[in-house]
Write a protein that holds these residues in place. Structure first.
Motif, mmCIF file in Angstrom:
data_model
loop_
_atom_site.group_PDB
_atom_site.id
_atom_site.type_symbol
_atom_site.label_atom_id
_atom_site.label_comp_id
_atom_site.label_asym_id
_atom_site.label_seq_id
_atom_site.Cartn_x
_atom_site.Cartn_y
_atom_site.Cartn_z
ATOM 1 N N ALA A 1 0.394 -5.793 -4.557
ATOM 2 C CA ALA A 1 1.111 -4.802 -5.381
ATOM 3 C C ALA A 1 2.555 -4.786 -4.908
ATOM 4 N N LEU A 2 3.210 -5.909 -5.086
ATOM 5 C CA LEU A 2 4.548 -6.162 -4.557
ATOM 6 C C LEU A 2 5.557 -6.280 -5.687
ATOM 7 N N PRO A 3 6.844 -6.135 -5.393
ATOM 8 C CA PRO A 3 7.854 -6.332 -6.450
ATOM 9 C C PRO A 3 7.753 -7.737 -7.046
ATOM 10 N N ALA B 1 0.813 -1.224 0.000
ATOM 11 C CA ALA B 1 0.000 0.000 0.000
ATOM 12 C C ALA B 1 0.844 1.270 0.000
ATOM 13 N N SER B 2 2.133 1.147 0.313
ATOM 14 C CA SER B 2 2.987 2.337 0.294
ATOM 15 C C SER B 2 3.536 2.633 -1.096
ATOM 16 N N GLY B 3 3.354 1.715 -2.037
ATOM 17 C CA GLY B 3 3.912 1.904 -3.383
ATOM 18 C C GLY B 3 2.958 2.625 -4.314
ATOM 19 N N TYR B 4 3.411 2.843 -5.536
ATOM 20 C CA TYR B 4 2.570 3.542 -6.523
ATOM 21 C C TYR B 4 1.341 2.715 -6.898
ATOM 22 N N ALA B 5 1.559 1.439 -7.201
ATOM 23 C CA ALA B 5 0.426 0.616 -7.640
ATOM 24 C C ALA B 5 -0.566 0.419 -6.494
ATOM 25 N N GLY B 6 -0.041 0.122 -5.295
ATOM 26 C CA GLY B 6 -0.912 -0.067 -4.137
ATOM 27 C C GLY B 6 -1.697 1.199 -3.821
ATOM 28 N N GLY C 1 -3.672 0.689 -16.725
ATOM 29 C CA GLY C 1 -2.408 -0.060 -16.814
ATOM 30 C C GLY C 1 -2.098 -0.888 -15.577
ATOM 31 N N THR C 2 -2.798 -0.695 -14.472
ATOM 32 C CA THR C 2 -2.609 -1.512 -13.258
ATOM 33 C C THR C 2 -3.884 -1.534 -12.402
ATOM 34 N N ALA C 3 -4.062 -0.456 -11.623
ATOM 35 C CA ALA C 3 -5.062 -0.482 -10.549
ATOM 36 C C ALA C 3 -6.494 -0.494 -11.080
ATOM 37 N N GLY D 1 8.021 2.443 -10.538
ATOM 38 C CA GLY D 1 7.820 2.278 -9.090
ATOM 39 C C GLY D 1 8.455 3.398 -8.292
ATOM 40 N N LYS D 2 8.271 3.308 -6.972
ATOM 41 C CA LYS D 2 8.646 4.395 -6.071
ATOM 42 C C LYS D 2 10.076 4.272 -5.545
ATOM 43 N N ALA D 3 10.592 3.041 -5.573
ATOM 44 C CA ALA D 3 11.919 2.827 -4.998
ATOM 45 C C ALA D 3 12.960 3.640 -5.776
ATOM 46 N N GLY E 1 2.948 -3.038 4.124
ATOM 47 C CA GLY E 1 4.162 -2.540 3.485
ATOM 48 C C GLY E 1 5.323 -3.429 3.886
ATOM 49 N N ALA E 2 6.522 -2.979 3.577
ATOM 50 C CA ALA E 2 7.732 -3.708 3.988
ATOM 51 C C ALA E 2 8.577 -2.753 4.826
ATOM 52 N N SER E 3 9.437 -1.957 4.176
ATOM 53 C CA SER E 3 10.283 -1.037 4.957
ATOM 54 C C SER E 3 9.449 0.032 5.651
ATOM 55 N N ASN E 4 8.245 0.292 5.174
ATOM 56 C CA ASN E 4 7.403 1.327 5.778
ATOM 57 C C ASN E 4 6.363 0.783 6.757
HETATM 58 N N1 LIG Z 1 4.067 1.306 -11.454
HETATM 59 C C1 LIG Z 1 3.357 0.849 -12.460
HETATM 60 O O1 LIG Z 1 2.978 1.579 -13.391
HETATM 61 C C2 LIG Z 1 2.969 -0.585 -12.504
HETATM 62 C C3 LIG Z 1 3.316 -1.477 -11.497
HETATM 63 N N2 LIG Z 1 2.932 -2.786 -11.605
HETATM 64 C C4 LIG Z 1 3.341 -3.779 -10.627
HETATM 65 O O2 LIG Z 1 2.927 -3.493 -9.320
HETATM 66 C C5 LIG Z 1 3.900 -3.969 -8.400
HETATM 67 C C6 LIG Z 1 4.294 -2.818 -7.500
HETATM 68 O O3 LIG Z 1 4.881 -1.816 -8.293
HETATM 69 P P1 LIG Z 1 5.018 -0.319 -7.820
HETATM 70 O O4 LIG Z 1 3.905 0.062 -6.931
HETATM 71 O O5 LIG Z 1 5.285 0.467 -9.014
HETATM 72 O O6 LIG Z 1 6.355 -0.417 -6.923
HETATM 73 P P2 LIG Z 1 6.764 0.498 -5.684
HETATM 74 O O7 LIG Z 1 8.238 0.366 -5.575
HETATM 75 O O8 LIG Z 1 6.199 1.854 -5.816
HETATM 76 O O9 LIG Z 1 6.072 -0.233 -4.433
HETATM 77 C C7 LIG Z 1 6.484 -1.503 -3.995
HETATM 78 C C8 LIG Z 1 5.648 -1.914 -2.799
HETATM 79 O O10 LIG Z 1 6.033 -3.222 -2.386
HETATM 80 C C9 LIG Z 1 6.485 -3.201 -1.026
HETATM 81 N N3 LIG Z 1 7.588 -4.148 -0.905
HETATM 82 C C10 LIG Z 1 8.865 -3.985 -1.324
HETATM 83 N N4 LIG Z 1 9.590 -5.110 -1.080
HETATM 84 C C11 LIG Z 1 8.744 -5.985 -0.468
HETATM 85 C C12 LIG Z 1 8.886 -7.296 0.011
HETATM 86 N N5 LIG Z 1 10.050 -7.958 -0.052
HETATM 87 N N6 LIG Z 1 7.800 -7.885 0.574
HETATM 88 C C13 LIG Z 1 6.623 -7.251 0.667
HETATM 89 N N7 LIG Z 1 6.446 -5.980 0.212
HETATM 90 C C14 LIG Z 1 7.474 -5.380 -0.357
HETATM 91 C C15 LIG Z 1 6.888 -1.772 -0.751
HETATM 92 O O11 LIG Z 1 6.763 -1.542 0.632
HETATM 93 P P3 LIG Z 1 7.662 -0.437 1.421
HETATM 94 O O12 LIG Z 1 7.495 0.859 0.669
HETATM 95 O O13 LIG Z 1 6.986 -0.373 2.757
HETATM 96 O O14 LIG Z 1 9.050 -0.923 1.453
HETATM 97 C C16 LIG Z 1 5.839 -1.018 -1.585
HETATM 98 O O15 LIG Z 1 4.641 -0.935 -0.879
HETATM 99 C C17 LIG Z 1 5.081 -4.501 -9.199
HETATM 100 O O16 LIG Z 1 5.027 -5.893 -9.298
HETATM 101 C C18 LIG Z 1 4.857 -3.856 -10.535
HETATM 102 O O17 LIG Z 1 5.309 -4.686 -11.528
HETATM 103 C C19 LIG Z 1 2.154 -3.209 -12.636
HETATM 104 C C20 LIG Z 1 1.815 -2.381 -13.662
HETATM 105 C C21 LIG Z 1 2.240 -1.000 -13.680
#
Ligand SMILES: NC(=O)C1=CN([C@@H]2O[C@H](COP(=O)(O)OP(=O)(O)OC[C@H]3O[C@@H](n4cnc5c(N)ncnc54)[C@H](OP(=O)(O)O)[C@@H]3O)[C@@H](O)[C@H]2O)C=CC1
Ligand SMILES: CC(=O)N[C@@H](CCC(=O)OP(=O)(O)O)C(=O)O
Length: 350
Positions: A76-78, A11-16, A322-324, A184-186, A36-39
């Motif tokens: 919505a994980l890596p 949920a902390s990422g872009y897709a989530g 494209g995702t959500a 992604g956000k990383a 989330g993971a680190s967050n």
């Molecule tokens: N961005 C895009 O346009 C699109 C993305 N996607 C897919 O969605 C997924 C997420 O992408 P996106 O949101 O862009 O990436 P982000 O880097 O923005 O977000 C990744 C998310 O995954 C969490 N995370 C990282 N490592 C782990 C782990 N080892 N275990 C559990 N959670 C983890 C992070 O948590 P924390 O921040 O707390 O560390 C964060 O919430 C990917 O598989 C991507 O392929 C699909 C289509 C398009």
């Protein structure tokens, strides 16, 4: 109906975050665990300040204890992180609808998975692109759905009508420009503002991008079975300085006798009943801002008579359809809801 309890992992990422923005507009769901993971331990409002109604919610760790017990779980994980938790969730309760926004379950060919992603293939789930022939039926009532990649969504929808109708050779070229949120956000060095601003660059050139096998799989699937052929895809992604959106320019050689009218008729007919694919009026070409925040894909196609090539252009918001948006569209089908619940075709302008 009773509202479905939904969890979002990542949920902390872009897709989530974008899944949550869509869920907040959905009348039939109640938002449960956010992980989330680190967050983990952080308030969502600190990380996703635009999601105002969820500002005080605290992220928890991503595991079976936090994600179990929900009707629907969005992952919505890596890449590579969905397989294990998906397996645990479904072992605990096979009726849980698990929707993976990542790539883990998209490909049918395990060797292709390993070649492009590395590691072991987790499996193949119903592919969440209802607009593909026969696919909507696979998604109704499904409990496991693989959401397509962003480039494959727009490339597939932009080329599928021409391939299915047999008006082009099954040998296509896709050049697609993406905004930076696709990565992604990383933090990554090539995504620093000083690298991206005022710049356009090609990457993963020469067929090495991991979406190449996914686009190939989709387009081969729409090719008339009787041909027994495979579509060849040359895919080149470009990174451009905008936060969201993909503009895909696709082309293929047309077969003898095809006219510009044939091209237009093919596209208009193919998408006449599709709520989220909009073939623009003749002469208008897709632009990313028109689909920003919306679940629509805009498409236009024509014939380059001198080159005898189809030229088709598609625009998508990589984070929405494209995702959500696609993920929520698939959830609606899985739960037997109206497919468009909580979704919009209205973009932003200017
Ligand atoms: N961005 C895009 O346009 C699109 C993305 N996607 C897919 O969605 C997924 C997420 O992408 P996106 O949101 O862009 O990436 P982000 O880097 O923005 O977000 C990744 C998310 O995954 C969490 N995370 C990282 N490592 C782990 C782990 N080892 N275990 C559990 N959670 C983890 C992070 O948590 P924390 O921040 O707390 O560390 C964060 O919430 C990917 O598989 C991507 O392929 C699909 C289509 C398009
Ligand atoms: C601009 C950018 O870097 N885009 C990402 C792809 C987008 C994406 O998220 O694809 P998945 O759904 O398969 O992860 C990339 O090229 O790797």
């Amino acid at each position: 109906m009773t509202r479905k309890r939904v969890a979002v992992a990542g949920a902390s990422g872009y897709a989530g975050g974008e899944v949550l923005r869509h869920l907040l507009a959905h009348p039939d769901v109640e938002i449960g665990a956010l992980t989330g993971a680190s967050n983990a331990g952080e308030r969502l409002g600190v990380l996703q300040p635009h999601l105002v109604p969820l500002a005080e919610r605290v992220l928890v760790e991503t595991n079976l204890d936090t994600l179990g017990g929900h009707d629907v779980v969005f992952l919505a994980l890596p890449h590579g992180q969905s397989g294990a938790i998906a397996q645990q969730l479904q072992a605990q309760d096979p009726s849980t609808v698990v929707i993976d926004c990542g790539a883990d379950f998209r490909l049918q060919d395990a060797e292709e998975w390993t070649r492009f992603y590395g590691g072991d293939h987790a499996g193949t789930w119903p592919y969440g692109l209802p607009e593909l022939p026969g696919q909507r039926e696979q998604l109704r009532g499904a409990t496991r759905i693989a959401v397509p990649g962003c480039y494959p969504t727009v490339s597939t929808l932009t080329l599928a009508p021409a391939i299915a109708a047999g008006i082009v050779e099954p040998d296509v070229v896709v050049v697609a420009a993406s905004g930076t949120s696709g990565a992604g956000k990383a933090a990554k060095p090539h995504l620093l503002g000083s690298e991206v601003m005022g710049n356009a660059s090609a990457y993963a050139v020469g067929g090495s991008h991991r979406h190449t096998p996914e686009i190939t799989q989709n387009l081969t699937g729409v090719l008339a079975e009787a041909t027994g052929r495979k579509v060849t895809v040359s895919f080149t992604p470009l990174l451009v300085p905008m936060p969201r959106g993909i503009l895909a320019t696709c082309s293929a050689r047309v077969v003898d006798g095809v006219t510009a009218d044939d091209v237009r008729e093919t596209y208009v007919k193919a998408y006449a009943d599709e709520p989220f694919v909009h073939v623009l009026p003749d002469g208008l070409w897709p632009q990313t801002k028109s689909v920003t925040g919306s679940n629509a894909v805009h498409v236009q196609a024509t014939l380059d008579e001198a080159a005898r090539r189809l030229v088709a252009v598609g625009a998508v918001d990589n984070l929405a359809k494209g995702t959500a948006g696609a993920a929520v569209q698939c959830m609606n089908l899985a739960l037997g809801l109206d497919e468009g619940t909580g979704l919009t075709t209205i973009g932003l302008a200017p």
